[in-house]
Design an enzyme around this catalytic site. Sequence first.
Site, PDB file in Angstrom:
ATOM      1  N   HIS A  49       0.819  -1.211   0.000  1.00  0.00           N
ATOM      2  CA  HIS A  49       0.000   0.000   0.000  1.00  0.00           C
ATOM      3  C   HIS A  49       0.855   1.265   0.000  1.00  0.00           C
ATOM      4  CE1 HIS A  49      -3.254   2.623   1.959  1.00  0.00           C
ATOM      5  NE2 HIS A  49      -3.810   2.165   0.861  1.00  0.00           N
ATOM      6  N   LYS A 101       3.263   4.463  -0.978  1.00  0.00           N
ATOM      7  CA  LYS A 101       3.368   5.451  -2.044  1.00  0.00           C
ATOM      8  C   LYS A 101       4.705   6.163  -1.869  1.00  0.00           C
ATOM      9  CE  LYS A 101      -1.294   4.940  -1.544  1.00  0.00           C
ATOM     10  NZ  LYS A 101      -1.966   4.225  -0.450  1.00  0.00           N
ATOM     11  N   ASP A 133      16.661  10.661  -8.422  1.00  0.00           N
ATOM     12  CA  ASP A 133      18.100  10.947  -8.338  1.00  0.00           C
ATOM     13  C   ASP A 133      18.656  10.866  -6.920  1.00  0.00           C
ATOM     14  OD1 ASP A 133      18.265  11.242 -11.044  1.00  0.00           O
ATOM     15  OD2 ASP A 133      18.265  13.427 -11.046  1.00  0.00           O
ATOM     16  N   HIS A 193      -9.026  11.475   2.072  1.00  0.00           N
ATOM     17  CA  HIS A 193      -8.152  10.311   1.930  1.00  0.00           C
ATOM     18  C   HIS A 193      -6.802  10.535   2.614  1.00  0.00           C
ATOM     19  CE1 HIS A 193      -5.796   7.240  -0.489  1.00  0.00           C
ATOM     20  NE2 HIS A 193      -6.843   6.543  -0.107  1.00  0.00           N
ATOM     21  N   LYS A 215      -3.843  10.756   5.345  1.00  0.00           N
ATOM     22  CA  LYS A 215      -3.412   9.976   6.517  1.00  0.00           C
ATOM     23  C   LYS A 215      -2.359  10.817   7.243  1.00  0.00           C
ATOM     24  CE  LYS A 215      -3.845   6.894   2.795  1.00  0.00           C
ATOM     25  NZ  LYS A 215      -5.169   6.483   2.891  1.00  0.00           N
ATOM     26  N   ASP A 224       1.328  17.841  19.598  1.00  0.00           N
ATOM     27  CA  ASP A 224       2.032  18.779  20.491  1.00  0.00           C
ATOM     28  C   ASP A 224       2.972  19.767  19.792  1.00  0.00           C
ATOM     29  OD1 ASP A 224       0.741  17.541  22.560  1.00  0.00           O
ATOM     30  OD2 ASP A 224       2.494  16.470  23.326  1.00  0.00           O
TER      31      ASP A 224
END
Length: 476
Positions: A215, A217, A222, A393, A395, A400
Site C-alpha cells: 500500500h 506510495k 536521483d 483520503h 493519513k 504537540d
Amino acid sequence: MGGLFYIIGMTLLWGVIALTVIHVVMDNRQPAKTMAWALVIFFLPLVGIVLYIFFGINHRRERLVSQRSLDQLSKRSMLGFVEQQDLHVADSHKQLVDLFINQNLSLPFKVAAVDIMTDGYSFFPELLADIGRAKHHIHISMYIFEEDPLGNLLADALIDKVRQGVKVRIIYDDVGCWRVPHCFFERMREGGIEVQPFLPVHFPTFTSKVNYRNHRKIIVIDGQVGYIGGMNIALRYLMGTDKQPWRDTMLRLQGPIVYSLQRAFLVDWYFVDRTLITNRDYYPAAASQSPLTSCVAQVVTSSATARYPEIMQGFVRAITAARRYIYLETPYFIPNEPVLFALKTATVAGVDVRILCPRHSDARFTEWASRSYLRELHEAGAKVFLYEPGFMHSKLMVIDDALVTCGSTNADFRSFENNFEANVFIYDQGTALRLKKVFLDDQSQCVALENVASWMRPKFFPRLWESLTRMISPLL
C-alpha cells in the site's frame, strides 16, 4: 443411500470446519481477530473457509528478504547516517526514535526541505517537473497506477526519460491494479521502463497472500528528492469521483532523509526483481544536496511479515507520550485495540484528541464499521469531525507542535497488521505547525459528530448493522 452420503458429507464438512477453527486458534493472533474468524467460519462455513484461505492465513513469520541481503541493501543508508554531523533529536522523542531504529533499522536523517501538497493540482505538476529534471534514476512504488489520462501522461514522461538515459523502475501492487489492463504496463516495459508487480495473485500459487498488499506510495528521483504520502497515480486525485473531490496529503522531501526512502524502495525492488542495488550513485553525497535544516525525520516501513507491526507501535508510543493534543485524520477509522485504548487513555487524561474522517466514504461497508468506534471515542471525550466537501483520503497525525507523521497508513486493522505501509515521522516544530494548520483548515470544513443525528442516535436496524460490521471489522 442418499442419507448415508448426506451423513458422510456433513461429517466431512464439520471436520473441515473444526480443523480450520483449530488452525485459527493455534495461530495465537489477537483474540478479537481469532473470534471474528471463528464466527465467520462457523456461521458461514463454505464462504468462511474460502475467505480464510484467501485472507486469513498469517504469513507474519515468513521472511521475504534474507537478513544478509537486507544488510547489503541498508549499507549505504547506514554510511550516510554515520556521516551526518550535529544530528540532534529532542529528549522527548528519543524513545520513539530508538523504537524505530531497533525494530525497523529506520535511521534518523536530517531534512533539507519539506513541501506539503494537499491536492492533486499541487502534487502532480511538481512531480512532472521533478521527473523532467531527473538525470540518473526515477523509482516509483505505488499501490495504484491507473490507466487514465493522468497515468498515460506520466507513463509518456517516464518513457521519454528512459530515452534520455535515465533508469526508471516501477513497482505496482497487483491487487491494487487489478482493473488496470496489462497492456498499460507492457507499453512502459516496451519503452524501456523496468516494471514489476508486487505479490502477483495467480491461482493457486499466491492466493493465500492476496490479503497482504503493498500500500506504499514512495517516489525517489536521483536520490535527492522523495515523495511520500497518501496519493496514488490516478485522475481522481484531480477530478474526484461522482462530483466528490478528493482531499489527500503528499510530502516532498529533500536532503539525506531521501536515503531512507531509497532504502525502502530498493528493499522492495529486491523482493520483486531479485536485483541487489547498492551502488553509491543511488545515494548522492550530502555535499551535493540542498542546505540542511534542524529538522530530523525517520521513514518507517511495516509489513505483514515483520516480527512486530512497527508503524502501529509508533502510533501507540506517540499517542501515549502526547501531553497537549493529538490531531488525527484518516479515511478509514477501524482501530485495533492497542490504538483505540491509547486514544481513549489520552482523552480521559486531558489530552485534546481530535479525529477527522470523511462524512461519505468510498467504501460503505468500512464506513458503517467505523461509526461505532467514532461514537465510542466521542463518548470518552474526544472531538470527532466529519469532512463534508468531498472524500478525505489524507493519513496525517500531528502531536504537540513537535511531531508529525504522514504516509500511506490508515487507522485501521489492515494498515496496522496486514499491508506493507510507509510513513515518515518528522521531529520538527516548524513542520508540525504547518501540518497543524492543514488539519485545522480541514476541520473548518467539517461537521461535528454530535450534530449528525443518524450517526449519534441510529435506529435499531442501522445500529444492528453497525454492530455486525464492527464484529467482523478485524477482518476488513
